[in-house]
Design a protein around this motif. Structure first.
Motif, PDB file in Angstrom:
ATOM      1  N   GLY A 162      13.462   2.520  35.581  1.00  0.00           N
ATOM      2  CA  GLY A 162      14.160   2.902  36.809  1.00  0.00           C
ATOM      3  C   GLY A 162      13.482   2.317  38.029  1.00  0.00           C
ATOM      4  O   GLY A 162      12.644   1.412  37.941  1.00  0.00           O
ATOM      5  N   ASN A 163      13.833   2.853  39.180  1.00  0.00           N
ATOM      6  CA  ASN A 163      13.291   2.390  40.449  1.00  0.00           C
ATOM      7  C   ASN A 163      12.041   3.178  40.818  1.00  0.00           C
ATOM      8  O   ASN A 163      11.923   4.348  40.491  1.00  0.00           O
ATOM      9  N   MET A 164      11.143   2.535  41.518  1.00  0.00           N
ATOM     10  CA  MET A 164       9.913   3.187  41.961  1.00  0.00           C
ATOM     11  C   MET A 164      10.221   4.295  42.962  1.00  0.00           C
ATOM     12  O   MET A 164       9.630   5.375  42.917  1.00  0.00           O
ATOM     13  N   ILE A 165      11.126   4.035  43.871  1.00  0.00           N
ATOM     14  CA  ILE A 165      11.423   4.944  44.972  1.00  0.00           C
ATOM     15  C   ILE A 165      12.773   5.609  44.737  1.00  0.00           C
ATOM     16  O   ILE A 165      13.743   4.955  44.380  1.00  0.00           O
ATOM     17  N   ILE A 166      12.820   6.918  44.977  1.00  0.00           N
ATOM     18  CA  ILE A 166      14.091   7.639  44.933  1.00  0.00           C
ATOM     19  C   ILE A 166      14.759   7.405  46.280  1.00  0.00           C
ATOM     20  O   ILE A 166      14.176   7.667  47.319  1.00  0.00           O
TER      21      ILE A 166
ATOM     22  N   ALA B 136       2.149  -1.500  31.902  1.00  0.00           N
ATOM     23  CA  ALA B 136       1.320  -0.799  32.883  1.00  0.00           C
ATOM     24  C   ALA B 136       1.273   0.686  32.566  1.00  0.00           C
ATOM     25  O   ALA B 136       2.239   1.274  32.096  1.00  0.00           O
ATOM     26  N   THR B 137       0.135   1.293  32.825  1.00  0.00           N
ATOM     27  CA  THR B 137      -0.025   2.731  32.639  1.00  0.00           C
ATOM     28  C   THR B 137       0.503   3.469  33.864  1.00  0.00           C
ATOM     29  O   THR B 137       0.764   2.869  34.906  1.00  0.00           O
ATOM     30  N   SER B 138       0.620   4.770  33.738  1.00  0.00           N
ATOM     31  CA  SER B 138       1.069   5.589  34.869  1.00  0.00           C
ATOM     32  C   SER B 138       0.130   5.444  36.058  1.00  0.00           C
ATOM     33  O   SER B 138       0.574   5.381  37.202  1.00  0.00           O
ATOM     34  N   LYS B 139      -1.168   5.367  35.800  1.00  0.00           N
ATOM     35  CA  LYS B 139      -2.119   5.208  36.900  1.00  0.00           C
ATOM     36  C   LYS B 139      -1.943   3.851  37.577  1.00  0.00           C
ATOM     37  O   LYS B 139      -2.018   3.745  38.805  1.00  0.00           O
ATOM     38  N   GLU B 140      -1.686   2.819  36.794  1.00  0.00           N
ATOM     39  CA  GLU B 140      -1.450   1.498  37.384  1.00  0.00           C
ATOM     40  C   GLU B 140      -0.169   1.511  38.221  1.00  0.00           C
ATOM     41  O   GLU B 140      -0.116   0.915  39.297  1.00  0.00           O
TER      42      GLU B 140
ATOM     43  N   GLN C 250       0.373   0.896  42.238  1.00  0.00           N
ATOM     44  CA  GLN C 250       1.427   0.012  42.736  1.00  0.00           C
ATOM     45  C   GLN C 250       2.250   0.728  43.816  1.00  0.00           C
ATOM     46  O   GLN C 250       2.553   0.153  44.856  1.00  0.00           O
ATOM     47  N   TYR C 251       2.600   1.983  43.566  1.00  0.00           N
ATOM     48  CA  TYR C 251       3.354   2.779  44.546  1.00  0.00           C
ATOM     49  C   TYR C 251       2.552   2.937  45.838  1.00  0.00           C
ATOM     50  O   TYR C 251       3.083   2.729  46.935  1.00  0.00           O
ATOM     51  N   LEU C 252       1.282   3.302  45.721  1.00  0.00           N
ATOM     52  CA  LEU C 252       0.440   3.501  46.902  1.00  0.00           C
ATOM     53  C   LEU C 252       0.328   2.204  47.708  1.00  0.00           C
ATOM     54  O   LEU C 252       0.411   2.226  48.938  1.00  0.00           O
TER      55      LEU C 252
END
Length: 136
Positions: A71-75, A6-10, A14-16
């Motif tokens: 790593g993890n998506m969320i800090i 996945a790219t950074s935009k993808e 995912q985060y959003l």
């Protein structure tokens, strides 16, 4: 067999989605122009300027995860440590560093604004706690 990374935009999409943030809200919050996250543009990269804007507005978004996918998506803050998916940083060390250089931090407009907002939030939380105890 090729693995599609996945790219950074993808990862940003995912985060959003994970946070329940729609594209319209993202564009309004960041000031980034509509179309940035259009499906046909998700494979393209984005500049440091956009990264800075995104990280300023979404502080729990792990920078390393967004850029590399590691790593993890969320800090998450846990037991006096902040875990960014790669390193655990002791919160007290950060506080000591800031207090040791208080004049420098207080003269920084971004940090000053953050502290001001944080104080307001803390006061509101304190008032809400008092009200909830009174109503019991």
């Amino acid at each position: 067999m090729t693995t599609i990374i996945a790219t950074s935009k993808e990862r940003l999409v995912q985060y959003l989605d994970f946070k329940g943030i729609g594209k319209k809200e993202f564009y309004e919050t960041t000031g980034i122009k509509r179309g940035f996250l259009d499906t046909n543009k998700l494979k393209s990269s984005f500049s440091e300027t956009f990264l800075t804007i995104i990280f300023e507005n979404y502080e729990d978004l792990n920078k390393i995860w967004l850029i590399t996918g590691e790593g993890n998506m969320i800090i998450e803050e846990d037991n006096g440590f902040i875990d960014n998916g790669t390193n655990k940083i002791e919160v007290q060390k950060i506080v000591d560093l800031i207090m040791g250089h208080k004049e420098k931090f207080e003269s920084n407009p971004v940090f000053k604004s953050y502290l001001s907002n944080h104080k307001k939030d803390a006061i509101i939380d304190y008032q809400n706690n008092l009200l909830s105890k009174t109503n019991q």
